[in-house]
Enzyme design. Sequence first.
Site, PDB file in Angstrom:
ATOM      1  N   ILE A 135     -73.607   4.287 -41.078  1.00 33.35           N
ATOM      2  CA  ILE A 135     -74.140   4.952 -42.188  1.00 33.35           C
ATOM      3  C   ILE A 135     -75.335   4.101 -42.625  1.00 33.35           C
ATOM      4  CG2 ILE A 135     -73.969   6.130 -44.640  1.00 33.35           C
ATOM      5  CD1 ILE A 135     -71.226   6.592 -43.823  1.00 33.35           C
ATOM      6  N   CYS A 136     -76.531   4.762 -43.058  1.00 40.92           N
ATOM      7  CA  CYS A 136     -77.530   4.274 -43.893  1.00 40.92           C
ATOM      8  C   CYS A 136     -78.328   2.997 -42.793  1.00 40.92           C
ATOM      9  CB  CYS A 136     -77.094   3.594 -44.952  1.00 40.92           C
ATOM     10  SG  CYS A 136     -78.621   2.956 -45.873  1.00 40.92           S
ATOM     11  N   ILE A 137     -78.243   1.559 -43.360  1.00 41.91           N
ATOM     12  CA  ILE A 137     -78.995   0.462 -42.479  1.00 41.91           C
ATOM     13  C   ILE A 137     -77.887   0.189 -41.583  1.00 41.91           C
ATOM     14  CG2 ILE A 137     -78.120  -1.246 -44.045  1.00 41.91           C
ATOM     15  CD1 ILE A 137     -81.343  -0.889 -42.161  1.00 41.91           C
ATOM     16  N   THR A 190     -76.011   8.394 -39.389  1.00 47.20           N
ATOM     17  CA  THR A 190     -76.585   9.031 -40.421  1.00 47.20           C
ATOM     18  C   THR A 190     -77.528   8.421 -41.269  1.00 47.20           C
ATOM     19  OG1 THR A 190     -76.375  11.219 -41.735  1.00 47.20           O
ATOM     20  CG2 THR A 190     -74.854   9.525 -41.888  1.00 47.20           C
TER      21      THR A 190
END
Length: 218
Positions: A135-137, A190
Site C-alpha cells: 500500500i502507498c509507498i 494500491t
Amino acid sequence: MKKIAVLLSGSGVFDGSEIHEAVLTLLSLTHAGAEYQCFAPDIEQLHVVNHLTGEVAVGEQRNVLVEAARIARGEIKATTELEIEQFDGLVIPGGFGAAKNLCNFAITGSECNIAPSVSEFIQAFVDGKKPVGFICIAPVMIPRLYHSGAKGTIGNDSETAHAFNLMGGEHQEASVEDIVVDETNRLVSTPAYMLAENITQAHIGIEKLVKKVLSLAD
C-alpha cells in the site's frame, strides 16, 4: 478462516506507518472475515518526526516495534517471530516508515536496500507463493523482493515510478481507487495516500486490495 500478517513500520505518517492506512487494512480484513496478526521489526527508527510541526525531533530515538504496538493495541509480534505456515498472506501499509524503516528508499532512492529482518520476513511469503499486498509507498520494495518485471503501482508520481523501473520493476500508473495485480507473482498494490485526498478515497483502494489478497490466497 484465512489469517493475514500485517507488517507495520512504526506509528505516524512521517516516520512510521500511515495510521489511517493501517487501521483501514485491519478493518477491511475483519469485514472480509479474515483474522490478522500485526508484526514489526524490532529495530530503531531512522528518526523521530514531530507530527505537529513536521520537524525532526533532534536527539530523540524510538523503536519501530514499540511504536507500531500503539496501532496494534499491544497485540503485535517482532518479525523474527513469524511462523509462516500459520499465514495465508501479507499486507504492508504505507507511510514514510515503509521507506525509512522497512527499507531506505527515502534516503537512497533506486539504490535502496531492505532492512535484513524485514527482507527475511517478506521473503518468507514470496518464497511460499503467498499473496502480498503493498500500500502507498510500500510498493517500492517490490523490485527488491521479486524477479525482474514484477508489476506494481505507487500511483502516478513520475520520479518514484522511474526509480521503481530502474530497480527492475514494471510500474503501472493507477488512480487512487485502483489496484494493480501481478497474478504471476501473486502481489497486489494500491496508491492510497500517495494520491488520496481523504480517508474515504484511501479506503476504497485498500478494501479492494485486501479482497484481492484474500482471493489470491484461495
